[in-house]
Design an enzyme around this catalytic site. Structure first.
Site, PDB file in Angstrom:
ATOM      1  N   ARG A   1     -17.960  -0.522   4.774  1.00  8.38           N
ATOM      2  CA  ARG A   1     -18.911  -1.237   3.909  1.00  8.38           C
ATOM      3  C   ARG A   1     -19.699  -2.249   4.721  1.00  8.38           C
ATOM      4  O   ARG A   1     -20.850  -2.566   4.417  1.00  8.38           O
ATOM      5  CB  ARG A   1     -18.061  -1.927   2.827  1.00  8.38           C
ATOM      6  CG  ARG A   1     -18.723  -2.904   1.908  1.00  8.38           C
ATOM      7  CD  ARG A   1     -17.676  -3.508   0.953  1.00  8.38           C
ATOM      8  NE  ARG A   1     -16.615  -4.247   1.638  1.00  8.38           N
ATOM      9  CZ  ARG A   1     -16.697  -5.522   2.027  1.00  8.38           C
ATOM     10  NH1 ARG A   1     -17.794  -6.218   1.785  1.00  8.38           N
ATOM     11  NH2 ARG A   1     -15.692  -6.124   2.629  1.00  8.38           N
TER      12      ARG A   1
ATOM     13  N   GLU B   1       0.821  -1.214   0.000  1.00  9.69           N
ATOM     14  CA  GLU B   1       0.000   0.000   0.000  1.00  9.69           C
ATOM     15  C   GLU B   1       0.856   1.266   0.000  1.00  9.69           C
ATOM     16  O   GLU B   1       1.853   1.357   0.692  1.00  9.69           O
ATOM     17  CB  GLU B   1      -0.922   0.015   1.224  1.00  9.69           C
ATOM     18  CG  GLU B   1      -1.913  -1.143   1.272  1.00  9.69           C
ATOM     19  CD  GLU B   1      -2.942  -1.096   0.135  1.00  9.69           C
ATOM     20  OE1 GLU B   1      -3.059  -0.056  -0.540  1.00  9.69           O
ATOM     21  OE2 GLU B   1      -3.622  -2.123  -0.060  1.00  9.69           O
TER      22      GLU B   1
ATOM     23  N   HIS C   1      -1.532  -5.562   2.008  1.00  7.07           N
ATOM     24  CA  HIS C   1      -2.732  -6.397   1.937  1.00  7.07           C
ATOM     25  C   HIS C   1      -2.384  -7.727   1.273  1.00  7.07           C
ATOM     26  O   HIS C   1      -1.696  -7.745   0.249  1.00  7.07           O
ATOM     27  CB  HIS C   1      -3.831  -5.711   1.108  1.00  7.07           C
ATOM     28  CG  HIS C   1      -4.822  -4.946   1.934  1.00  7.07           C
ATOM     29  ND1 HIS C   1      -4.996  -3.590   1.802  1.00  7.07           N
ATOM     30  CD2 HIS C   1      -5.695  -5.347   2.897  1.00  7.07           C
ATOM     31  CE1 HIS C   1      -5.947  -3.188   2.653  1.00  7.07           C
ATOM     32  NE2 HIS C   1      -6.383  -4.232   3.329  1.00  7.07           N
TER      33      HIS C   1
ATOM     34  N   CYS D   1      -8.353  -1.651   8.144  1.00 12.04           N
ATOM     35  CA  CYS D   1      -6.957  -1.684   7.670  1.00 12.04           C
ATOM     36  C   CYS D   1      -6.451  -0.280   7.383  1.00 12.04           C
ATOM     37  O   CYS D   1      -5.352   0.095   7.795  1.00 12.04           O
ATOM     38  CB  CYS D   1      -6.833  -2.535   6.403  1.00 12.04           C
ATOM     39  SG  CYS D   1      -6.937  -4.293   6.752  1.00 12.04           S
TER      40      CYS D   1
HETATM   41  N1  PCA Z   1      -8.815  -6.592   6.419  1.00  6.27           N
HETATM   42  C1  PCA Z   1      -9.762  -5.521   6.624  1.00  6.27           C
HETATM   43  C2  PCA Z   1      -9.713  -5.253   8.088  1.00  6.27           C
HETATM   44  C3  PCA Z   1      -9.038  -6.415   8.714  1.00  6.27           C
HETATM   45  C4  PCA Z   1      -8.425  -7.142   7.595  1.00  6.27           C
HETATM   46  O1  PCA Z   1      -7.651  -8.111   7.686  1.00  6.27           O
HETATM   47  C5  PCA Z   1      -9.487  -4.308   5.740  1.00  6.27           C
HETATM   48  O2  PCA Z   1      -8.964  -4.455   4.625  1.00  6.27           O
HETATM   49  O3  PCA Z   1      -9.801  -3.192   6.151  1.00  6.27           O
END
Ligand code: PCA
Length: 215
Positions: free
Chosen positions: A91, A81, A166, A144
């Site tokens: 969401r 990111e 991610h 996140c």
């Molecule tokens: N993914 C979510 C929150 C916790 C996770 O592992 C996100 O992308 O916000």
């Protein structure tokens, strides 16, 4: 001895596991480059709790670098990111049923923070290892992104580098999905995080590269 703090999230949205925690947990206490130890910790997928837990970890672990990791449902590769924005816009409800809409992460905070990790160098190194990866221009607007923003806010000006990654679903999470959904094995995710960490530790000036961008 240097310390890299890795965080992963607890399961959310009716899942029974979260690959971010499974992958991060597999690296806990591992030595990297002989002088660097990984400390892995779990964060709650809860807007009202995750920032305080993160700040507590920064104070107790006193890391030299921090990489927070989360599941990006539907992501097709390891997404490094670039930017955290000062916006919560959920969401779905979090694990306590809270669903903030259009609220700031930090009142009066700047609109955004950039990752202070060498994101392009990390993408290139992952791809060179045969692991699909790309730069992502948004970490979303759920927990996140909130954690990523709080992390960059807490460490701004300290010289401690930090960022967010991610990861995709694990294959077993999507095997029964009605439509095909991208996934990546735990082994590849763990190896990807290892390569990402080593590259971040070794790279002080990011490379100029297209970063595997698709748009
Ligand atoms: N993914 C979510 C929150 C916790 C996770 O592992 C996100 O992308 O916000």
């Amino acid at each position: 001895m240097r310390t890299v703090l890795l965080t992963g999230f607890e399961p959310f949205d009716q899942d029974t596991l979260n690959p971010s925690w499974e992958a991060v947990k597999a690296l806990d206490q591992r030595l990297i480059k002989e002088d660097t130890r990984i400390v892995s910790r779990q964060l709650p997928c809860v807007f009202s709790q995750a920032p305080a837990r993160l700040r507590e970890l920064l104070e107790t672990v006193r890391p030299d670098m921090v990489i927070a990791v989360g599941l990006g449902p539907g992501r097709t590769d390891i997404a490094i990111e670039r930017v955290a924005i000062n916006l919560n816009d959920a969401r779905i409800p979090d694990n306590l049923g809270d669903q903030p809409i259009d609220t700031p992460v930090v009142m009066e905070g700047p609109a955004a923070y950039f990752s202070t990790l060498p994101i392009k160098a990390m993408v290139r190194a992952l791809r060179a290892e045969g692991i699909p990866a790309s730069v992502s221009q948004t970490a979303g607007t759920f927990v996140c992104n909130q954690v990523f923003y709080c992390l960059q806010h807490a460490l701004a000006g300290t010289g401690i580098r930090s960022g967010f990654i991610h990861v995709p679903f694990l294959p077993q999470q999507v095997a029964l999905a009605p439509q095909p959904v991208a996934s990546m094995t735990l082994e590849t995710q763990v190896q990807g995080l290892r390569v990402a960490i080593i590259t971040a530790l070794d790279t002080w000036v990011d490379i100029l590269d297209s970063g595997g961008q698709v748009s």
